[in-house]
Design a protein around this motif. Structure first.
Motif, PDB file in Angstrom:
ATOM      1  N   LYS A 160       0.850  -1.196   0.000  1.00 35.47           N
ATOM      2  CA  LYS A 160       0.000   0.000   0.000  1.00 35.47           C
ATOM      3  C   LYS A 160       0.884   1.243   0.000  1.00 35.47           C
ATOM      4  O   LYS A 160       1.894   1.288   0.699  1.00 35.47           O
ATOM      5  N   ILE A 161       0.467   2.245  -0.788  1.00 32.42           N
ATOM      6  CA  ILE A 161       1.152   3.533  -0.811  1.00 32.42           C
ATOM      7  C   ILE A 161       0.120   4.616  -0.534  1.00 32.42           C
ATOM      8  O   ILE A 161      -0.889   4.719  -1.234  1.00 32.42           O
ATOM      9  N   ASP A 162       0.357   5.395   0.503  1.00 36.01           N
ATOM     10  CA  ASP A 162      -0.494   6.535   0.841  1.00 36.01           C
ATOM     11  C   ASP A 162       0.311   7.792   0.528  1.00 36.01           C
ATOM     12  O   ASP A 162       1.119   8.237   1.342  1.00 36.01           O
ATOM     13  N   LYS A 163       0.117   8.331  -0.682  1.00 34.93           N
ATOM     14  CA  LYS A 163       0.908   9.498  -1.110  1.00 34.93           C
ATOM     15  C   LYS A 163       0.645  10.709  -0.230  1.00 34.93           C
ATOM     16  O   LYS A 163       1.574  11.419   0.127  1.00 34.93           O
ATOM     17  N   GLY A 164      -0.609  10.950   0.101  1.00 38.27           N
ATOM     18  CA  GLY A 164      -0.944  12.115   0.930  1.00 38.27           C
ATOM     19  C   GLY A 164      -0.339  12.037   2.322  1.00 38.27           C
ATOM     20  O   GLY A 164       0.176  13.018   2.840  1.00 38.27           O
ATOM     21  N   GLY A 165      -0.403  10.867   2.911  1.00 37.64           N
ATOM     22  CA  GLY A 165       0.138  10.675   4.253  1.00 37.64           C
ATOM     23  C   GLY A 165       1.607  10.305   4.263  1.00 37.64           C
ATOM     24  O   GLY A 165       2.202  10.155   5.324  1.00 37.64           O
ATOM     25  N   ARG A 166       2.184  10.133   3.043  1.00 38.66           N
ATOM     26  CA  ARG A 166       3.589   9.748   2.903  1.00 38.66           C
ATOM     27  C   ARG A 166       3.874   8.454   3.689  1.00 38.66           C
ATOM     28  O   ARG A 166       4.843   8.362   4.406  1.00 38.66           O
ATOM     29  N   ARG A 167       2.984   7.458   3.529  1.00 44.92           N
ATOM     30  CA  ARG A 167       3.146   6.183   4.229  1.00 44.92           C
ATOM     31  C   ARG A 167       3.257   5.046   3.229  1.00 44.92           C
ATOM     32  O   ARG A 167       2.516   4.996   2.242  1.00 44.92           O
ATOM     33  N   LEU A 168       4.145   4.135   3.551  1.00 44.00           N
ATOM     34  CA  LEU A 168       4.395   2.971   2.715  1.00 44.00           C
ATOM     35  C   LEU A 168       4.193   1.735   3.580  1.00 44.00           C
ATOM     36  O   LEU A 168       4.792   1.616   4.645  1.00 44.00           O
ATOM     37  N   THR A 169       3.318   0.833   3.131  1.00 40.09           N
ATOM     38  CA  THR A 169       3.078  -0.413   3.856  1.00 40.09           C
ATOM     39  C   THR A 169       3.700  -1.548   3.053  1.00 40.09           C
ATOM     40  O   THR A 169       3.542  -1.618   1.835  1.00 40.09           O
ATOM     41  N   LEU A 170       4.411  -2.420   3.764  1.00 44.15           N
ATOM     42  CA  LEU A 170       5.178  -3.494   3.145  1.00 44.15           C
ATOM     43  C   LEU A 170       4.805  -4.849   3.745  1.00 44.15           C
ATOM     44  O   LEU A 170       4.246  -4.910   4.842  1.00 44.15           O
ATOM     45  N   SER A 171       5.164  -5.905   3.032  1.00 43.98           N
ATOM     46  CA  SER A 171       4.952  -7.254   3.551  1.00 43.98           C
ATOM     47  C   SER A 171       6.190  -8.096   3.299  1.00 43.98           C
ATOM     48  O   SER A 171       6.657  -8.190   2.160  1.00 43.98           O
ATOM     49  N   ARG A 172       6.707  -8.687   4.331  1.00 39.49           N
ATOM     50  CA  ARG A 172       7.799  -9.664   4.177  1.00 39.49           C
ATOM     51  C   ARG A 172       7.201 -11.018   3.818  1.00 39.49           C
ATOM     52  O   ARG A 172       7.751 -11.772   3.033  1.00 39.49           O
ATOM     53  N   ARG A 173       6.064 -11.302   4.380  1.00 40.97           N
ATOM     54  CA  ARG A 173       5.380 -12.574   4.192  1.00 40.97           C
ATOM     55  C   ARG A 173       5.039 -12.806   2.722  1.00 40.97           C
ATOM     56  O   ARG A 173       5.169 -13.911   2.203  1.00 40.97           O
TER      57      ARG A 173
END
Length: 154
Positions: free
Chosen positions: A135-148
């Motif tokens: 997931k990329i939240d451009k407005g909030g400048r947040r990046l969600t990642l998954s190792r799994r």
């Protein structure tokens, strides 16, 4: 950080004083302002507002630089596999630097195939891991990642 302005508002004690908050120094992560600027260094900043209470110009150094997160978000869409380094552990997951100055969060549930109670059970600060952008939240400048999701054989 306080700066002496070439031009600026009349300050009751210090004429021509501007202020740059920690958050407005740089897009990148840093621990001390001296990692970004030095006393006596000449800098350029963008005027944000006049603090009428303190008669200080509020400035931003980072506003004059492109936001690396936005450039990253355009070039690395959801689903891309990336390699990164663990920079911080938190009770809810691990932060991974996937590009210079770009960090994302691997939530606890996405760190391993089997449930874990703390990130330290499976990773440590400094570990190199492979992750997938979920997931990329451009407005909030947040990046969600998954190792799994990066490898079924963990």
């Amino acid at each position: 950080m306080f700066v002496a302005l070439d031009e600026g508002p009349v300050h009751p004690v210090f004429a021509g004083v501007g202020f740059v908050s920690f958050a407005e120094l740089s897009w990148g992560r840093f621990e001390a302002a001296t990692e970004v600027v030095q006393v006596g260094q000449r800098v350029s900043g963008e005027f944000l507002q006049l603090d009428t209470r303190n008669l200080e110009a509020r400035l931003s150094l980072k506003a004059l630089q492109p936001d690396p997160f936005q450039a990253f978000a355009e070039g690395d869409p959801v689903g891309h596999k990336l390699h990164g380094r663990i920079t911080k552990l938190a009770p809810f997951g691990a932060f991974v630097e996937v590009a210079h100055g770009i960090e994302g969060l691997v939530p606890l549930r996405e760190l391993a195939w089997t449930p874990v109670e703390t990130p330290a059970e499976v990773v440590q600060v400094g570990d190199e891991i492979t992750v997938v952008v979920t997931k990329i939240d451009k407005g909030g400048r947040r990046l969600t990642l998954s190792r799994r999701q990066s490898s079924p054989d963990q």
